[in-house]
Design a protein around this motif. Structure first.
Motif, PDB file in Angstrom:
ATOM      1  N   LEU A 268      27.631  61.208 110.680  1.00 37.78           N
ATOM      2  CA  LEU A 268      28.054  59.525 108.833  1.00 37.78           C
ATOM      3  C   LEU A 268      29.367  60.412 108.348  1.00 37.78           C
ATOM      4  O   LEU A 268      30.468  59.896 107.781  1.00 37.78           O
ATOM      5  CB  LEU A 268      27.036  60.187 108.189  1.00 37.78           C
ATOM      6  CG  LEU A 268      26.998  58.792 107.008  1.00 37.78           C
ATOM      7  CD1 LEU A 268      26.677  57.556 107.430  1.00 37.78           C
ATOM      8  CD2 LEU A 268      25.947  59.224 106.006  1.00 37.78           C
ATOM      9  N   LEU A 269      29.372  61.861 108.449  1.00 38.94           N
ATOM     10  CA  LEU A 269      30.619  62.490 107.982  1.00 38.94           C
ATOM     11  C   LEU A 269      31.743  62.221 108.953  1.00 38.94           C
ATOM     12  O   LEU A 269      32.584  61.720 107.516  1.00 38.94           O
ATOM     13  CB  LEU A 269      30.840  64.373 107.706  1.00 38.94           C
ATOM     14  CG  LEU A 269      31.577  64.964 107.591  1.00 38.94           C
ATOM     15  CD1 LEU A 269      32.328  64.064 105.451  1.00 38.94           C
ATOM     16  CD2 LEU A 269      31.661  66.491 107.143  1.00 38.94           C
ATOM     17  N   GLU A 270      31.233  61.900 109.774  1.00 40.75           N
ATOM     18  CA  GLU A 270      33.096  61.705 110.497  1.00 40.75           C
ATOM     19  C   GLU A 270      32.963  60.460 110.543  1.00 40.75           C
ATOM     20  O   GLU A 270      34.652  60.184 110.599  1.00 40.75           O
ATOM     21  CB  GLU A 270      32.585  61.846 112.508  1.00 40.75           C
ATOM     22  CG  GLU A 270      32.184  63.601 112.540  1.00 40.75           C
ATOM     23  CD  GLU A 270      31.712  63.799 114.794  1.00 40.75           C
ATOM     24  OE1 GLU A 270      31.708  62.047 114.393  1.00 40.75           O
ATOM     25  OE2 GLU A 270      32.146  64.754 114.902  1.00 40.75           O
ATOM     26  N   ALA A 271      32.519  60.076 110.401  1.00 42.87           N
ATOM     27  CA  ALA A 271      33.008  58.001 110.461  1.00 42.87           C
ATOM     28  C   ALA A 271      33.401  58.007 108.798  1.00 42.87           C
ATOM     29  O   ALA A 271      34.778  57.143 109.031  1.00 42.87           O
ATOM     30  CB  ALA A 271      31.631  57.169 110.427  1.00 42.87           C
ATOM     31  N   HIS A 272      32.854  58.527 107.955  1.00 39.57           N
ATOM     32  CA  HIS A 272      33.656  58.052 106.202  1.00 39.57           C
ATOM     33  C   HIS A 272      34.810  59.226 106.498  1.00 39.57           C
ATOM     34  O   HIS A 272      36.061  58.479 106.110  1.00 39.57           O
ATOM     35  CB  HIS A 272      32.846  59.002 105.326  1.00 39.57           C
ATOM     36  CG  HIS A 272      33.874  59.211 104.306  1.00 39.57           C
ATOM     37  ND1 HIS A 272      33.723  58.684 103.430  1.00 39.57           N
ATOM     38  CD2 HIS A 272      34.336  60.585 103.532  1.00 39.57           C
ATOM     39  CE1 HIS A 272      34.397  59.239 102.195  1.00 39.57           C
ATOM     40  NE2 HIS A 272      34.367  60.273 102.190  1.00 39.57           N
ATOM     41  N   GLN A 273      35.583  60.747 107.455  1.00 41.99           N
ATOM     42  CA  GLN A 273      36.681  60.920 107.559  1.00 41.99           C
ATOM     43  C   GLN A 273      37.455  59.674 108.536  1.00 41.99           C
ATOM     44  O   GLN A 273      39.135  60.045 108.026  1.00 41.99           O
ATOM     45  CB  GLN A 273      36.414  62.657 107.870  1.00 41.99           C
ATOM     46  CG  GLN A 273      35.700  63.342 107.248  1.00 41.99           C
ATOM     47  CD  GLN A 273      35.528  64.345 108.369  1.00 41.99           C
ATOM     48  OE1 GLN A 273      35.308  64.689 109.152  1.00 41.99           O
ATOM     49  NE2 GLN A 273      35.032  65.951 107.543  1.00 41.99           N
ATOM     50  N   GLN A 274      37.436  58.845 109.145  1.00 43.28           N
ATOM     51  CA  GLN A 274      37.750  58.505 109.526  1.00 43.28           C
ATOM     52  C   GLN A 274      38.591  56.972 109.255  1.00 43.28           C
ATOM     53  O   GLN A 274      38.285  56.227 109.982  1.00 43.28           O
ATOM     54  CB  GLN A 274      37.454  57.959 111.044  1.00 43.28           C
ATOM     55  CG  GLN A 274      37.361  59.251 112.590  1.00 43.28           C
ATOM     56  CD  GLN A 274      36.396  59.512 113.538  1.00 43.28           C
ATOM     57  OE1 GLN A 274      35.607  58.037 114.390  1.00 43.28           O
ATOM     58  NE2 GLN A 274      36.497  60.528 114.347  1.00 43.28           N
ATOM     59  N   GLY A 275      37.619  56.698 108.156  1.00 42.40           N
ATOM     60  CA  GLY A 275      37.498  55.562 107.429  1.00 42.40           C
ATOM     61  C   GLY A 275      37.455  54.594 107.839  1.00 42.40           C
ATOM     62  O   GLY A 275      37.082  53.291 107.643  1.00 42.40           O
ATOM     63  N   ARG A 276      35.527  54.906 108.493  1.00 40.59           N
ATOM     64  CA  ARG A 276      34.552  54.059 108.536  1.00 40.59           C
ATOM     65  C   ARG A 276      33.644  54.110 107.981  1.00 40.59           C
ATOM     66  O   ARG A 276      33.193  55.013 107.175  1.00 40.59           O
ATOM     67  CB  ARG A 276      34.633  53.724 110.440  1.00 40.59           C
ATOM     68  CG  ARG A 276      35.673  53.932 111.595  1.00 40.59           C
ATOM     69  CD  ARG A 276      35.215  53.814 112.278  1.00 40.59           C
ATOM     70  NE  ARG A 276      34.770  55.942 113.424  1.00 40.59           N
ATOM     71  CZ  ARG A 276      33.331  55.801 113.407  1.00 40.59           C
ATOM     72  NH1 ARG A 276      32.473  54.775 113.814  1.00 40.59           N
ATOM     73  NH2 ARG A 276      33.386  56.484 113.973  1.00 40.59           N
TER      74      ARG A 276
END
Length: 276
Positions: A268-276
């Motif tokens: 979830l954090l990875e997706a947030h950092q990638q704007g997803r």
């Protein structure tokens, strides 16, 4: 030579088999079928083959099995089941019966085939599966009117072997912990996958078919209502239903729950950092 009667889909048929030729004739009632059977037997005994003039050539097992795999099997079975049938027919059935006309395959010849498999030291389950792949083709030949009955039915009592059955050996608890520790240290990206396999007992294709929505963590960490919903599996580049064709719930241990929730938060954090 053979003349038999058989009921199929509510109607009665007379099946004629003679010198590699076969013919099926719809006659309606059982009494009519028995009368026609007697008449045809008498004509054949006198050498009158006119009743076979329009008979079609009986396909060999190889010809019919190839057509069956491409049509009936793909329509009725999963891709993995089709692959299983094809593999067992290629390895065991075709070398023995491939060039044999379907109507020339007898129950005695199948019993001899089973005895040959047994003499080769094959496991009982291997022989059982080989006969199952054989029986499925012959059952469709009965439906198509080529055979009056299936000579491969009810042969289970003949599938015996002196070979000792191999038993699955489970890892001891300390071996499991050592395995997981090694994976965590050397292959950390695969740790969750192995933990699911060990703690939930899912098959490889079922693990590869999992999505985040399949994990139900419960309302709290202590909620016992936590499980994995297994409703698909990944096989040869496509999704299909699990073995048995039905979804099922598998309990989730607390250790697995924690690892999965940590991984979910990380994703979830990875997706947030990638704007997803």
């Amino acid at each position: 030579m053979g003349v038999r009667i058989r009921r199929h889909k509510g109607s009665w048929y007379v099946f004629i088999q003679h010198n590699g030729q076969r013919k099926a004739k719809h006659v309606g009632t059982r009494s009519a079928a028995e009368r026609v059977k007697r008449e045809i037997e008498a004509r054949l005994a006198l050498g009158d083959l006119s009743c076979l003039s329009a008979a079609s050539k009986v396909p060999t097992f190889a010809e019919y099995a190839k057509r069956w795999l491409e049509t009936d099997a793909k329509r009725r079975c999963k891709l993995s089941t089709v692959d299983f049938y094809q593999d067992y027919q290629k390895r065991y059935i075709l070398p023995r019966f491939g060039q044999t006309p379907l109507t020339s395959i007898t129950r005695d010849s199948i019993k001899e085939f089973i005895a040959d498999l047994r003499s080769r030291g094959l496991a009982r389950n291997t022989m059982r599966l080989a006969i199952a792949s054989f029986r499925s083709v012959l059952s469709t030949a009965v439906e198509d009117g080529i055979l009056s009955n299936n000579p491969a039915f009810r042969l289970g009592r003949f599938v015996q072997t002196d070979k000792v059955a191999q038993k699955a050996i489970a890892l001891e608890p300390q071996e499991v912990e050592k395995l997981l520790a090694t994976i965590s240290e050397s292959f950390p990206d695969l740790y969750t996958l192995f933990l699911i396999a060990i703690r939930a007992g899912l098959r490889q294709g079922e693990i590869l078919g999992l999505k985040w929505r399949d994990f139900h963590f419960g309302k709290t960490d202590d909620d016992p209502d936590r499980f994995i919903l297994v409703e698909r599996r990944w096989y040869r580049g496509r999704f299909s239903t699990p073995k048995g064709g039905k979804p099922r719930r598998v309990d989730m241990s607390r250790a697995l729950q924690k690892v999965l929730k940590d991984l979910f938060n990380h994703r979830l954090l990875e997706a947030h950092q990638q704007g997803r």
